[in-house]
Design a protein around this motif. Structure first.
Motif, PDB file in Angstrom:
ATOM      1  N   SER A  75       0.833  -1.206   0.000  1.00 30.74           N
ATOM      2  CA  SER A  75       0.000   0.000   0.000  1.00 30.74           C
ATOM      3  C   SER A  75       0.866   1.253   0.000  1.00 30.74           C
ATOM      4  O   SER A  75       0.569   2.242  -0.685  1.00 30.74           O
ATOM      5  CB  SER A  75      -0.935   0.001   1.216  1.00 30.74           C
ATOM      6  N   VAL A  76       1.939   1.219   0.791  1.00 26.01           N
ATOM      7  CA  VAL A  76       2.873   2.350   0.817  1.00 26.01           C
ATOM      8  C   VAL A  76       3.496   2.540  -0.557  1.00 26.01           C
ATOM      9  O   VAL A  76       3.580   3.655  -1.090  1.00 26.01           O
ATOM     10  CB  VAL A  76       3.969   2.122   1.880  1.00 26.01           C
ATOM     11  N   THR A 354      14.487  11.213   8.916  1.00 25.98           N
ATOM     12  CA  THR A 354      13.967  11.763  10.165  1.00 25.98           C
ATOM     13  C   THR A 354      13.266  13.082   9.907  1.00 25.98           C
ATOM     14  O   THR A 354      12.184  13.346  10.458  1.00 25.98           O
ATOM     15  CB  THR A 354      15.105  11.956  11.184  1.00 25.98           C
ATOM     16  N   GLY A 355      13.853  13.924   9.053  1.00 29.33           N
ATOM     17  CA  GLY A 355      13.229  15.195   8.722  1.00 29.33           C
ATOM     18  C   GLY A 355      11.872  15.010   8.059  1.00 29.33           C
ATOM     19  O   GLY A 355      10.923  15.739   8.354  1.00 29.33           O
ATOM     20  N   PHE A 386       7.397   9.540   2.232  1.00 36.45           N
ATOM     21  CA  PHE A 386       8.202   8.837   1.232  1.00 36.45           C
ATOM     22  C   PHE A 386       9.071   7.746   1.836  1.00 36.45           C
ATOM     23  O   PHE A 386       9.208   6.656   1.274  1.00 36.45           O
ATOM     24  CB  PHE A 386       9.080   9.836   0.473  1.00 36.45           C
ATOM     25  N   TYR A 387       9.668   8.018   2.988  1.00 33.59           N
ATOM     26  CA  TYR A 387      10.632   7.063   3.526  1.00 33.59           C
ATOM     27  C   TYR A 387       9.987   5.822   4.139  1.00 33.59           C
ATOM     28  O   TYR A 387      10.686   4.892   4.509  1.00 33.59           O
ATOM     29  CB  TYR A 387      11.561   7.759   4.523  1.00 33.59           C
ATOM     30  N   ILE A 456      17.757   1.592   8.471  1.00 36.96           N
ATOM     31  CA  ILE A 456      18.044   3.029   8.554  1.00 36.96           C
ATOM     32  C   ILE A 456      16.750   3.810   8.712  1.00 36.96           C
ATOM     33  O   ILE A 456      16.621   4.677   9.595  1.00 36.96           O
ATOM     34  CB  ILE A 456      18.799   3.496   7.295  1.00 36.96           C
ATOM     35  N   TYR A 457      15.773   3.497   7.875  1.00 35.81           N
ATOM     36  CA  TYR A 457      14.525   4.257   7.892  1.00 35.81           C
ATOM     37  C   TYR A 457      13.659   3.889   9.106  1.00 35.81           C
ATOM     38  O   TYR A 457      12.913   4.735   9.601  1.00 35.81           O
ATOM     39  CB  TYR A 457      13.765   4.022   6.589  1.00 35.81           C
ATOM     40  N   THR A 458      13.791   2.666   9.566  1.00 35.07           N
ATOM     41  CA  THR A 458      13.075   2.286  10.785  1.00 35.07           C
ATOM     42  C   THR A 458      13.613   3.072  11.973  1.00 35.07           C
ATOM     43  O   THR A 458      12.841   3.591  12.800  1.00 35.07           O
ATOM     44  CB  THR A 458      13.212   0.776  11.045  1.00 35.07           C
ATOM     45  N   LYS A 459      14.929   3.189  12.070  1.00 37.45           N
ATOM     46  CA  LYS A 459      15.541   3.983  13.143  1.00 37.45           C
ATOM     47  C   LYS A 459      15.136   5.445  13.035  1.00 37.45           C
ATOM     48  O   LYS A 459      14.894   6.120  14.041  1.00 37.45           O
ATOM     49  CB  LYS A 459      17.064   3.860  13.082  1.00 37.45           C
TER      50      LYS A 459
END
Length: 606
Positions: A75-76, A354-355, A386-387, A456-459
């Motif tokens: 879905s994402v 994060t941003g 997006f991330y 990385i994106y989970t963190k």
């Protein structure tokens, strides 16, 4: 409206292009305006919608747990795909209108005559006063530094000082280095140092704004070498009083290993098609470098946003909320470095992600409090979410093991392989076709990083939820390189798990004489993640050689690639992408046509 008269010295002449060739008719704009691309995008959109109906048809559901995992992840991906396709459809918009051309004609004065750039001395070109509405304008150029090497800073400052048009170049040194101060004085640039490092890069720029007075200011990261005509190509846009900033692409000249190639290729479509599409919605955002701002616009929002390390997107959002206009042009006007190590890539992506997540959590674009148009809300929501597309591979990696170990399947056995493949390829294959058309080829380095970056994106998501501040780290900062293994613990664990799963899956296949789709899927994931682990091993070995003072080992392929970027224009410093400048700048020789520059720096086959 009649076409504006061309200036006596055209942008093409300044860039070294052939006479009469401008961005409005170059190959990249042709690609954006191409009916073939529009047709592909529409077909791909149909493919996305058909796959969506298949995925959300609960009669196709297998076991609930893997099905929900696939449904969530896909879905994402589907949402981002649809938004990207919609934005690409809008990418033919040309921001250069009559007002721009008229202002560019008169940039050097009311007479509208530019000097003979081929004959003029370098100092004369740099000293040329620029005008908007017949009034002289003052431009400051900020080069932000934080621990980069002196060679890197020298290249950028030398090129910035040599840009056409009267301006003042400032080195904003948050690294507080006396050597950088001396270098700035040597090259004819001003030097600014502040107490502390509050607000990181945004704080550095805000401090510079408090001690300078230019009506417009350029921001360049220390590793981005500008072209001499940077100001000529961007300042005329400010003839329109509501333009807050003009953003140009990030292009890279250091695509020498798998990390730098993957990181560079990942952004190709964004800068070629997504950002130009955002122009149509007045939603193109600043990317932190290669950008010029109107001072009064920044002052209207209280300065560069300092509440996030992704100050660029946040600042853009606040400017758009205030009713300011942004402009993006796809002409490459500066070339820099993309991350070359796993450490640099990890820190960069975690900071950016994060941003983005912070915007979603703290300033939801769809909130009633946001003074944005519907199109802007949608575009910023896409940026903020997006991330999540980077977290999705982490969920999908778990699906094949669930079938191999537990017999849990996301799709029920009543759906034939051919039926599933038809819908699946209708989505993913057509996405690949669009990518092939837009960037020219399929880049497996991008697939590798996309698969391996989920931790990385989970963190980053966790950090945004917790409100944890991200430590600033410049892409080109010097210092002892940390072991890449320090940053890929989760990837190593995932790789070991996938290897074990593959072994079990192969044993099962040999026992029952049947290779399943789950096994093939798992083997592919293992191979891709394994390539990332091999990259880490090679990087670790290279670090150890560097610590011993030994030269790096280069493959024949790397050596051939290196020779393709040899210095051909003066100087003894290490090769770096740049352009024919008024003053000699040690550089790689690069064709300066916007489209051909991308080909040379980001070899994606277009």
């Amino acid at each position: 409206m009649p076409a504006p008269a061309l200036p006596e010295v055209t942008p093409s002449a300044l860039s070294g292009e052939q006479d009469g060739l401008s961005e409005s008719v170059d190959r990249r704009r042709g690609a954006r305006d191409s009916p073939s691309l529009m047709m592909l995008v529409l077909i791909a959109t149909i493919g996305v919608l058909l796959y969506t109906t298949f995925l959300f048809d609960f009669s196709n559901r297998g076991s609930w747990l893997p099905y929900l995992m696939v449904l969530t992840a896909e879905s994402v991906i589907i949402f981002q795909a649809l938004l990207s396709l919609w934005t690409i459809l809008s990418s033919g918009h040309n921001p250069r209108g009559y007002r721009f051309h008229n202002a560019q004609n008169r940039l050097w004065g009311a007479a509208g005559k530019a000097p003979d750039f081929a004959e003029s001395a370098a100092d004369d070109l740099v000293a040329l006063p620029m005008h908007l509405h017949e009034t002289p304008v003052a431009v400051d150029v900020y080069i932000t530094t934080y621990g980069e090497s002196l060679d890197t800073i020298r290249r950028t400052v030398s090129a910035a000082v040599a840009m056409y048009g009267r301006h003042t170049t400032y080195v904003l040194d948050d690294g507080k280095s006396d050597d950088v101060r001396a270098l700035a004085a040597e090259l004819g640039a001003e030097y600014i140092r502040r107490e502390g490092n509050a607000g990181a890069k945004a704080g550095n720029i805000n401090h510079a704004l408090s001690v300078t007075s230019g009506e417009y200011f350029v921001i360049l990261d220390a590793d981005f070498v500008p072209k001499p005509d940077f100001l000529y190509q961007t300042v005329p846009f400010f003839a329109e009083s509501k333009v807050a900033f003009v953003q140009t692409p990030q292009a890279y000249g250091n695509l020498g290993n798998l990390i730098s190639k993957g990181a560079g290729y990942m952004q190709s479509v964004f800068y070629r098609f997504i950002q130009p599409g955002k122009n149509r919605f007045n939603a193109a955002f600043c990317v932190g470098t290669n950008v010029i701002f109107r001072r009064t616009a920044i002052e209207s929002i209280g300065g560069m946003y300092m509440g996030s390390k992704s100050e660029d997107v946040w600042t853009s959002l606040h400017l758009h909320e205030k009713g300011w206009k942004s402009v993006y042009i796809s002409t490459v006007l500066a070339v820099g470095d993309t991350p070359e190590t796993i450490e640099a890539y990890t820190k960069q992506q975690q900071r950016w992600a994060t941003g983005g997540f912070e915007i979603l959590l703290k300033q939801n674009p769809f909130s009633r409090k946001r003074n944005l148009t519907l199109d802007q809300r949608l575009q910023y929501f896409g940026t903020a979410t997006f991330y999540f597309i980077g977290i999705a591979p982490g969920l999908l990696l778990l699906v094949p093991p669930m079938q191999i170990f537990l017999g849990l399947m996301p799709i029920n056995t009543g759906v034939s392989f051919g039926q599933w493949l038809l819908y699946y390829l209708g989505f993913y294959f057509l996405q690949v076709v669009v990518a092939l058309y837009t960037i020219g080829s399929f880049r497996w380095e991008t697939l590798m990083l996309a698969t391996a970056s989920f931790p990385i994106y989970t963190k980053a998501l966790i950090a945004a939820i917790r409100g944890k501040d991200q430590k600033w780290s410049a892409t080109g900062a010097t210092g002892k390189k940390a072991s890449p293994y320090n940053f890929i613990v989760q990837q190593l664990m995932a790789f070991a798990f996938l290897v074990l799963t593959s072994i079990v899956g192969i044993w099962q296949a040999m026992t029952v004489s049947s290779f399943t789709l789950a096994l093939c899927w798992n083997l592919l994931n293992t191979f891709v993640l394994g390539a990332f682990v091999v990259t880490a091993v090679r990087e670790s070995r290279a670090n150890k050689r560097a610590e011993k003072g030994l030269p790096p080992k280069e493959s024949r392929r790397s050596k051939r690639a290196g020779r393709a970027f040899e210095v051909t224009a003066g100087g003894d410093t290490p090769a770096r992408p740049a352009f024919t400048a008024a003053a000699p700048v040690p550089a790689r020789s690069v064709d300066t046509d916007a489209d051909r520059t991308y080909d040379a720096l980001t070899p994606v086959g277009r």
